[in-house]
Design an enzyme around this catalytic site. Sequence first.
Site, mmCIF file in Angstrom:
data_model
loop_
_atom_site.group_PDB
_atom_site.id
_atom_site.type_symbol
_atom_site.label_atom_id
_atom_site.label_comp_id
_atom_site.label_asym_id
_atom_site.label_seq_id
_atom_site.Cartn_x
_atom_site.Cartn_y
_atom_site.Cartn_z
ATOM 1 N N SER A 138 -0.505 15.159 34.856
ATOM 2 C CA SER A 138 -0.096 13.200 35.002
ATOM 3 C C SER A 138 -0.497 13.038 33.759
ATOM 4 O O SER A 138 0.440 13.808 32.413
ATOM 5 C CB SER A 138 -1.314 12.790 36.035
ATOM 6 O OG SER A 138 -0.292 11.845 35.941
ATOM 7 N N GLU A 232 7.277 11.115 44.447
ATOM 8 C CA GLU A 232 5.702 10.474 43.169
ATOM 9 C C GLU A 232 6.951 9.016 42.756
ATOM 10 O O GLU A 232 8.156 9.651 42.214
ATOM 11 C CB GLU A 232 5.716 11.327 42.382
ATOM 12 C CG GLU A 232 5.680 12.454 43.103
ATOM 13 C CD GLU A 232 4.704 13.568 41.835
ATOM 14 O OE1 GLU A 232 4.154 13.092 40.738
ATOM 15 O OE2 GLU A 232 4.331 14.674 42.093
ATOM 16 N N HIS A 262 1.948 13.471 44.276
ATOM 17 C CA HIS A 262 1.804 13.654 43.156
ATOM 18 C C HIS A 262 0.565 14.945 42.994
ATOM 19 O O HIS A 262 -0.594 14.752 43.602
ATOM 20 C CB HIS A 262 1.023 11.945 42.084
ATOM 21 C CG HIS A 262 0.926 11.849 40.772
ATOM 22 N ND1 HIS A 262 2.051 12.342 39.893
ATOM 23 C CD2 HIS A 262 -0.492 11.971 40.281
ATOM 24 C CE1 HIS A 262 1.128 12.325 38.875
ATOM 25 N NE2 HIS A 262 0.173 11.816 38.648
#
Length: 290
Positions: A138, A232, A262
């Site tokens: 991320s 996502e 995610h």
Amino acid sequence: MSKEQRAAARAMIAKGELGRTPQVQRDEFNVIFDLPLGDDVTLTPRTLGGVPALDVHVDGADGDAVIFYLHGGGYVIGSARTGANLAAPLARRTGLPAVSLDYRLAPENPFPAAVDDALAAYKDLLGSHDKIVIAGDSAGGGLALATMLAARRDGLPLPAAAVLFSPWTDLTLSGASLDTRGDYDPLFSRGHIQEYADLYLAGHDPKDELASPLLADLTGLPPLLIQVGSAEVLLDDALQLAVRAAEHEVDVSLDVVAGAPHVYPLNVGIMDEADEALDHAARFLGGAVA
């Protein structure tokens, strides 16, 4: 991935309300992601370049190279301990030790504090390791890219390879998936991503390449492996990065799993594709330092 596995993975996460304080989010995140690492894992506090970190040692993982791991959390939440949730299985699969960094978080420490910390730690690792690979999820995936760009700027040797799990690469928030995937993503909406961007940037230009490495000239970066799920809002951050890397003559591999959420590799033991993703990432990193 069966429908049951997909449902189980998605059920583990849920969108939080907008506007919660960073500390509330941190406390919740740290509880949810205090995942068991295995009896073969030892976490040892250390510092790298003056930045707190954790040595993530898995029994038998004594290779000469090191995995430099950068955790996710929108630059606002997360820690070296939550980063160990992926650093440890990578270490186990590669046979390499890992280190997970506790870089400073926004809003207390806005951009470029995270980049400065990651670069300082990377420089320290260069002094003790001939071979380094970098990984992150991320925001940590975007930070891994920014760290390599800053290292290239400073004339430093680059890592041998990078693995990016669902990387957040574009803080201008231009990706269409921020809207088209909003109802499908069980964790985030555009609003959540905007909140993190605002807290991290604190008024800084989001087009800065160290904030939005998607916009940078990627020429000369090492081979990249990008892994992302289709469920996502950050899907386009990964897809566009793969295209841009290819345009800049960077070796790039892209894994997209339909219906996966995610940072889906966290779902080890729940989704077959999570185990397969980590196996692929380990082969990729191990091959880069062989």
